[in-house]
Scaffold this motif. Structure first.
Motif, PDB file in Angstrom:
ATOM      1  N   ILE A  62      13.836  14.724  14.557  1.00 49.43           N
ATOM      2  CA  ILE A  62      14.417  15.903  14.743  1.00 49.43           C
ATOM      3  C   ILE A  62      15.738  15.710  15.549  1.00 49.43           C
ATOM      4  CG2 ILE A  62      14.447  17.635  16.892  1.00 49.43           C
ATOM      5  CD1 ILE A  62      11.051  17.443  16.848  1.00 49.43           C
ATOM      6  N   VAL A  63      16.427  15.947  14.479  1.00 45.49           N
ATOM      7  CA  VAL A  63      18.037  15.638  14.582  1.00 45.49           C
ATOM      8  C   VAL A  63      18.602  16.566  15.387  1.00 45.49           C
ATOM      9  CG1 VAL A  63      17.978  14.206  13.179  1.00 45.49           C
ATOM     10  CG2 VAL A  63      19.334  16.780  12.624  1.00 45.49           C
ATOM     11  N   GLY A  64      18.246  17.587  16.072  1.00 42.68           N
ATOM     12  CA  GLY A  64      18.886  18.371  16.905  1.00 42.68           C
ATOM     13  C   GLY A  64      18.375  20.471  16.439  1.00 42.68           C
ATOM     14  N   TYR A  65      18.622  21.060  17.041  1.00 38.88           N
ATOM     15  CA  TYR A  65      18.136  22.549  17.561  1.00 38.88           C
ATOM     16  C   TYR A  65      18.845  23.634  16.985  1.00 38.88           C
ATOM     17  CZ  TYR A  65      16.161  19.502  20.601  1.00 38.88           C
ATOM     18  OH  TYR A  65      15.481  18.034  21.300  1.00 38.88           O
ATOM     19  N   TYR A  66      18.777  24.884  16.483  1.00 40.45           N
ATOM     20  CA  TYR A  66      19.825  25.705  16.331  1.00 40.45           C
ATOM     21  C   TYR A  66      19.148  27.791  16.674  1.00 40.45           C
ATOM     22  CZ  TYR A  66      15.960  27.834  12.522  1.00 40.45           C
ATOM     23  OH  TYR A  66      15.120  28.316  12.125  1.00 40.45           O
ATOM     24  N   HIS A  67      19.708  28.078  16.276  1.00 45.05           N
ATOM     25  CA  HIS A  67      19.436  29.374  17.634  1.00 45.05           C
ATOM     26  C   HIS A  67      20.689  30.724  17.107  1.00 45.05           C
ATOM     27  CE1 HIS A  67      21.805  27.781  20.702  1.00 45.05           C
ATOM     28  NE2 HIS A  67      21.788  29.262  21.347  1.00 45.05           N
ATOM     29  N   SER A  68      20.736  31.576  17.255  1.00 45.73           N
ATOM     30  CA  SER A  68      21.429  32.590  17.087  1.00 45.73           C
ATOM     31  C   SER A  68      22.326  33.276  18.213  1.00 45.73           C
ATOM     32  CB  SER A  68      20.591  34.008  16.240  1.00 45.73           C
ATOM     33  OG  SER A  68      19.934  34.627  16.372  1.00 45.73           O
ATOM     34  N   HIS A  69      23.594  34.234  18.777  1.00 43.36           N
ATOM     35  CA  HIS A  69      24.013  34.272  19.390  1.00 43.36           C
ATOM     36  C   HIS A  69      24.116  35.613  18.986  1.00 43.36           C
ATOM     37  CE1 HIS A  69      25.260  31.483  21.855  1.00 43.36           C
ATOM     38  NE2 HIS A  69      24.559  31.012  22.024  1.00 43.36           N
ATOM     39  N   PRO A  70      23.008  37.199  18.697  1.00 43.20           N
ATOM     40  CA  PRO A  70      23.689  37.849  18.548  1.00 43.20           C
ATOM     41  C   PRO A  70      24.636  38.656  19.177  1.00 43.20           C
ATOM     42  CG  PRO A  70      20.859  38.069  19.257  1.00 43.20           C
ATOM     43  CD  PRO A  70      21.823  36.365  19.486  1.00 43.20           C
ATOM     44  N   ASN A  71      25.339  38.365  19.835  1.00 37.84           N
ATOM     45  CA  ASN A  71      26.619  38.630  20.883  1.00 37.84           C
ATOM     46  C   ASN A  71      27.535  38.612  20.400  1.00 37.84           C
ATOM     47  OD1 ASN A  71      26.736  36.359  21.956  1.00 37.84           O
ATOM     48  ND2 ASN A  71      26.797  36.152  23.495  1.00 37.84           N
ATOM     49  N   GLY A  72      27.056  37.462  19.291  1.00 42.14           N
ATOM     50  CA  GLY A  72      28.444  37.152  18.625  1.00 42.14           C
ATOM     51  C   GLY A  72      29.223  35.828  18.846  1.00 42.14           C
ATOM     52  N   ARG A  73      28.357  35.582  19.628  1.00 39.42           N
ATOM     53  CA  ARG A  73      29.902  33.872  19.931  1.00 39.42           C
ATOM     54  C   ARG A  73      28.977  32.740  19.360  1.00 39.42           C
ATOM     55  NH1 ARG A  73      29.213  36.692  25.640  1.00 39.42           N
ATOM     56  NH2 ARG A  73      30.153  38.250  25.479  1.00 39.42           N
ATOM     57  N   THR A  74      30.088  32.239  18.893  1.00 38.39           N
ATOM     58  CA  THR A  74      29.716  30.956  18.143  1.00 38.39           C
ATOM     59  C   THR A  74      29.668  29.704  18.887  1.00 38.39           C
ATOM     60  OG1 THR A  74      32.092  30.656  17.452  1.00 38.39           O
ATOM     61  CG2 THR A  74      30.144  32.030  15.757  1.00 38.39           C
ATOM     62  N   GLY A  75      30.277  29.986  20.695  1.00 36.37           N
ATOM     63  CA  GLY A  75      29.828  28.617  20.949  1.00 36.37           C
ATOM     64  C   GLY A  75      29.400  28.510  21.867  1.00 36.37           C
ATOM     65  N   PRO A  76      28.603  27.201  22.523  1.00 30.96           N
ATOM     66  CA  PRO A  76      27.441  27.240  22.995  1.00 30.96           C
ATOM     67  C   PRO A  76      27.736  28.145  24.521  1.00 30.96           C
ATOM     68  CG  PRO A  76      28.277  25.236  22.397  1.00 30.96           C
ATOM     69  CD  PRO A  76      29.599  26.483  21.960  1.00 30.96           C
ATOM     70  N   SER A  77      26.479  28.926  24.565  1.00 28.23           N
ATOM     71  CA  SER A  77      26.482  29.803  26.174  1.00 28.23           C
ATOM     72  C   SER A  77      26.507  28.679  27.330  1.00 28.23           C
ATOM     73  CB  SER A  77      25.937  30.858  25.776  1.00 28.23           C
ATOM     74  OG  SER A  77      23.869  30.319  26.192  1.00 28.23           O
ATOM     75  N   PRO A  78      26.413  29.239  28.555  1.00 27.74           N
ATOM     76  CA  PRO A  78      25.985  29.200  30.056  1.00 27.74           C
ATOM     77  C   PRO A  78      24.704  28.622  29.799  1.00 27.74           C
ATOM     78  CG  PRO A  78      27.645  30.163  30.425  1.00 27.74           C
ATOM     79  CD  PRO A  78      27.126  30.718  29.067  1.00 27.74           C
ATOM     80  N   CYS A  79      23.983  29.261  29.375  1.00 30.12           N
ATOM     81  CA  CYS A  79      22.096  29.370  28.815  1.00 30.12           C
ATOM     82  C   CYS A  79      22.057  27.589  28.641  1.00 30.12           C
ATOM     83  CB  CYS A  79      21.231  30.233  28.694  1.00 30.12           C
ATOM     84  SG  CYS A  79      20.246  30.276  29.088  1.00 30.12           S
ATOM     85  N   ASP A  80      23.115  27.792  27.246  1.00 27.99           N
ATOM     86  CA  ASP A  80      23.130  26.770  26.522  1.00 27.99           C
ATOM     87  C   ASP A  80      23.276  25.149  26.877  1.00 27.99           C
ATOM     88  OD1 ASP A  80      22.637  28.109  24.673  1.00 27.99           O
ATOM     89  OD2 ASP A  80      24.099  27.935  23.208  1.00 27.99           O
ATOM     90  N   ARG A  81      24.378  25.592  28.062  1.00 26.69           N
ATOM     91  CA  ARG A  81      24.511  23.685  28.851  1.00 26.69           C
ATOM     92  C   ARG A  81      23.470  24.034  29.216  1.00 26.69           C
ATOM     93  NH1 ARG A  81      29.158  25.590  26.886  1.00 26.69           N
ATOM     94  NH2 ARG A  81      31.198  24.649  26.732  1.00 26.69           N
ATOM     95  N   ALA A  82      22.923  25.125  30.303  1.00 29.64           N
ATOM     96  CA  ALA A  82      21.745  24.306  31.352  1.00 29.64           C
ATOM     97  C   ALA A  82      20.945  24.463  30.771  1.00 29.64           C
ATOM     98  CB  ALA A  82      21.306  25.675  32.130  1.00 29.64           C
ATOM     99  N   GLN A  83      20.059  24.568  29.444  1.00 31.58           N
ATOM    100  CA  GLN A  83      19.049  24.010  28.904  1.00 31.58           C
ATOM    101  C   GLN A  83      19.184  22.542  27.967  1.00 31.58           C
ATOM    102  OE1 GLN A  83      17.729  27.703  25.952  1.00 31.58           O
ATOM    103  NE2 GLN A  83      16.614  26.386  25.713  1.00 31.58           N
ATOM    104  N   ALA A  84      20.229  22.013  27.189  1.00 31.66           N
ATOM    105  CA  ALA A  84      20.350  21.475  26.877  1.00 31.66           C
ATOM    106  C   ALA A  84      20.568  19.715  27.655  1.00 31.66           C
ATOM    107  CB  ALA A  84      22.404  20.761  26.296  1.00 31.66           C
TER     108      ALA A  84
END
Length: 122
Positions: A62-84
């Motif tokens: 497992i080298v990483g993860y993927y997910h979509s942002h239906p809101n159209g933003r391609t950068g990591p969100s605050p939620c992503d930062r909190a999870q990572a």
């Protein structure tokens, strides 16, 4: 990944990136089991455990993860930062038919919390 994101909208799709080192050889889609899957993701634990077992058996890591942002933003969100975790794993984020790759690293200027560094596709 783009087709998966389009099919999942308005929910976030998610899954694992498999390979070796920084090289991605396959993706493993997973069910998003987060209670608010419109704005966050949680990879189905059964998929994660099976991928870890497969990796221990000598198959792709497992080298990483993927997910979509239906809101159209391609950068990591605050939620992503909190999870990572600052584990140097790759995060692929899909939005608007595009996939951007990031690496979760320790932010030395912020007490080792997570920072996302852009990764260029090879």
């Amino acid at each position: 990944m783009v087709r998966e994101a389009e099919a999942a909208a308005p929910m976030e799709c998610c899954g694992l990136l498999l390979g070796s080192g920084d090289s991605i050889s396959a993706i493993l889609p997973a069910r998003n089991v987060h209670e608010t899957s419109e704005t966050a993701f949680l990879i189905d634990p059964a998929v994660l455990v099976q991928a870890q077992r497969t990796a221990r058996a000598g198959d792709a890591d497992i080298v990483g993860y993927y997910h979509s942002h239906p809101n159209g933003r391609t950068g990591p969100s605050p939620c992503d930062r909190a999870q990572a975790l600052p584990d140097d794993r790759i995060w692929a984020i899909i939005a608007n038919g595009d996939v951007r790759f990031w690496k979760a690293v320790a932010d030395q200027d912020n007490n080792g919390l997570v920072a996302f560094m852009p990764v260029t596709k090879a």
